[in-house]
Scaffold this motif. Structure first.
Motif, PDB file in Angstrom:
ATOM      1  N   UNK A  43       0.544  -1.018  -0.420  1.00 57.35           N
ATOM      2  CA  UNK A  43       0.303   0.144  -0.220  1.00 57.35           C
ATOM      3  C   UNK A  43       0.740   0.690   0.251  1.00 57.35           C
ATOM      4  N   UNK A  44       0.180   2.500  -0.527  1.00 58.63           N
ATOM      5  CA  UNK A  44       0.961   3.208  -0.574  1.00 58.63           C
ATOM      6  C   UNK A  44       0.310   4.633   0.461  1.00 58.63           C
ATOM      7  N   UNK A  45       1.045   5.513   0.329  1.00 60.74           N
ATOM      8  CA  UNK A  45       0.816   6.663   1.953  1.00 60.74           C
ATOM      9  C   UNK A  45       1.205   7.730   0.475  1.00 60.74           C
ATOM     10  N   UNK A  46       1.361   9.203   1.114  1.00 56.88           N
ATOM     11  CA  UNK A  46       1.620  10.185   0.331  1.00 56.88           C
ATOM     12  C   UNK A  46       3.310  10.484   0.680  1.00 56.88           C
ATOM     13  N   UNK A  47       3.857  11.100   1.976  1.00 59.27           N
ATOM     14  CA  UNK A  47       5.080  11.843   2.728  1.00 59.27           C
ATOM     15  C   UNK A  47       5.478  13.053   1.697  1.00 59.27           C
ATOM     16  N   UNK A  48       5.304  12.711  -0.019  1.00 57.75           N
ATOM     17  CA  UNK A  48       5.508  13.596  -0.434  1.00 57.75           C
ATOM     18  C   UNK A  48       7.069  13.521  -0.554  1.00 57.75           C
ATOM     19  N   UNK A  49       7.410  12.391  -0.528  1.00 60.99           N
ATOM     20  CA  UNK A  49       8.982  11.553  -0.477  1.00 60.99           C
ATOM     21  C   UNK A  49       9.110  10.764  -1.815  1.00 60.99           C
ATOM     22  N   UNK A  50      10.454  10.449  -1.560  1.00 59.96           N
ATOM     23  CA  UNK A  50      10.816   9.464  -3.361  1.00 59.96           C
ATOM     24  C   UNK A  50      10.246   7.747  -1.687  1.00 59.96           C
ATOM     25  N   UNK A  51       9.700   6.883  -2.607  1.00 65.25           N
ATOM     26  CA  UNK A  51       9.681   5.808  -2.128  1.00 65.25           C
ATOM     27  C   UNK A  51      10.941   4.690  -1.646  1.00 65.25           C
ATOM     28  N   UNK A  52      11.108   3.764  -0.748  1.00 61.40           N
ATOM     29  CA  UNK A  52      12.181   3.633  -0.804  1.00 61.40           C
ATOM     30  C   UNK A  52      11.430   2.144   0.184  1.00 61.40           C
ATOM     31  N   UNK A  53      12.883   1.348  -0.636  1.00 57.47           N
ATOM     32  CA  UNK A  53      12.394   0.148   0.531  1.00 57.47           C
ATOM     33  C   UNK A  53      12.571  -0.082   1.658  1.00 57.47           C
ATOM     34  N   UNK A  54      13.056   1.115   2.390  1.00 59.66           N
ATOM     35  CA  UNK A  54      13.524   0.437   3.532  1.00 59.66           C
ATOM     36  C   UNK A  54      11.583   1.205   4.256  1.00 59.66           C
ATOM     37  N   UNK A  55      10.821   1.949   3.930  1.00 58.64           N
ATOM     38  CA  UNK A  55       9.955   1.908   4.120  1.00 58.64           C
ATOM     39  C   UNK A  55       8.695   0.567   4.150  1.00 58.64           C
ATOM     40  N   UNK A  56       9.050  -0.203   3.957  1.00 58.25           N
ATOM     41  CA  UNK A  56       7.894  -1.236   4.140  1.00 58.25           C
ATOM     42  C   UNK A  56       7.147  -1.101   3.261  1.00 58.25           C
ATOM     43  N   UNK A  57       6.011  -2.762   2.372  1.00 59.03           N
ATOM     44  CA  UNK A  57       5.623  -2.308   2.128  1.00 59.03           C
ATOM     45  C   UNK A  57       3.955  -1.597   2.120  1.00 59.03           C
ATOM     46  N   UNK A  58       4.187  -1.538   3.545  1.00 55.32           N
ATOM     47  CA  UNK A  58       2.533  -0.869   3.466  1.00 55.32           C
ATOM     48  C   UNK A  58       2.576   0.566   3.784  1.00 55.32           C
ATOM     49  N   UNK A  59       3.642   0.775   3.773  1.00 56.61           N
ATOM     50  CA  UNK A  59       4.349   2.990   3.753  1.00 56.61           C
ATOM     51  C   UNK A  59       5.199   3.122   2.382  1.00 56.61           C
ATOM     52  N   UNK A  60       4.607   3.027   1.826  1.00 52.18           N
ATOM     53  CA  UNK A  60       5.585   3.809   0.681  1.00 52.18           C
ATOM     54  C   UNK A  60       5.040   4.625   0.249  1.00 52.18           C
TER      55      UNK A  60
END
Length: 253
Positions: A185-202
């Motif tokens: 799942x995807x959030x917003x965050x206004x940052x680049x997606x990183x693997x360390x964010x985990x699959x449920x907080x990209x």
């Protein structure tokens, strides 16, 4: 992260919309700079399995399910051979599951199926677009699992990816999304997606009506993110505190 694509979107979504011309320019920028769009499921699958990503990977995502995605965005995506993910709010789409309350003209299920037939990934975005962290357990399950069940019935296969309404989640919400059967799942965050964010907080970067070509080019290159979204981050932190306080007040004593 896109929302509506159109010439004159409704006032409620205007700021988070882009014009058809701006969208075309932005896709041309991605093409010229050698980016390779892929679906949310493909990104998560690569990170899970260790498969190499394509050169300069980027996600092109659309939240809510506005009709302009089919009318204006799909032809441009097809011209470039670009993959994308559309996260649909199932209770807003036109058709048998319509709950009302949509802020503008939405896709119908025939258009969603056509998008899927071209290779666009269809993901879930809840059923009625609530603030998920404010719901009790039963309502949270209905918004997540119910959304997935409706999409599966309409498309013939369950969606694998989810995007949080308003871009916000808590640990409890993320657990519910996982329990509903979504793999990422995807959030917003206004940052680049990183693997360390985990699959449920990209995280993703918001594209708005005011996002010009030069700013878009900077954003996709990961430059000037802090400056572009400084106000957003302050507001997000404030909203998180407010939502947390509301949740606490609603708990039974």
């Amino acid at each position: 992260m896109y929302h509506a694509v159109g010439h004159r979107p409704a006032d409620r979504v205007y700021g988070l919309s882009v014009s058809p011309g701006a969208f075309r320019t932005q896709m041309e920028i991605l093409a010229r700079r050698g980016f390779t769009p892929l679906t949310t499921a493909a990104l998560a699958g690569s990170w899970r399995t260790g498969r190499p990503l394509p050169p300069r990977p980027v996600l092109i995502t659309f939240d809510d399910g506005y009709e302009g995605v089919h009318r204006y965005a799909l032809p441009v995506l097809a011209e470039h051979g670009f993959a994308a993910t559309v996260f649909v709010t199932t209770g807003w789409l036109r058709g048998g599951h319509d709950e009302g309350g949509a802020p503008d003209t939405m896709l119908d299920w025939g258009q969603v199926r056509e998008l899927a037939s071209t290779g666009v990934e269809i993901g879930g975005h809840s059923h009625t677009h609530p603030q998920l962290d404010q719901l009790d357990g039963a309502a949270l399950r209905a918004e997540t699992a119910g959304c997935r069940e409706i999409a599966a019935a309409e498309l013939g296969a369950p969606p694998a990816s989810f995007a949080y309404p308003y871009g916000y989640s808590t640990r409890r919400v993320r657990r519910a999304v996982r329990a509903a059967g979504f793999a990422q799942s995807l959030a917003v965050g206004n940052a680049l997606a990183r693997r360390r964010q985990g699959p449920y907080a990209l995280e993703r970067v918001t594209v708005r009506r005011r996002t010009g070509a030069a700013e878009f080019a900077r954003l996709v290159e990961g430059r000037a993110l802090a400056r572009s979204f400084a106000v957003d981050r302050v507001l997000t932190k404030g909203f998180a505190v407010v939502r947390g306080a509301r949740r606490v007040r609603r708990r039974p004593g």
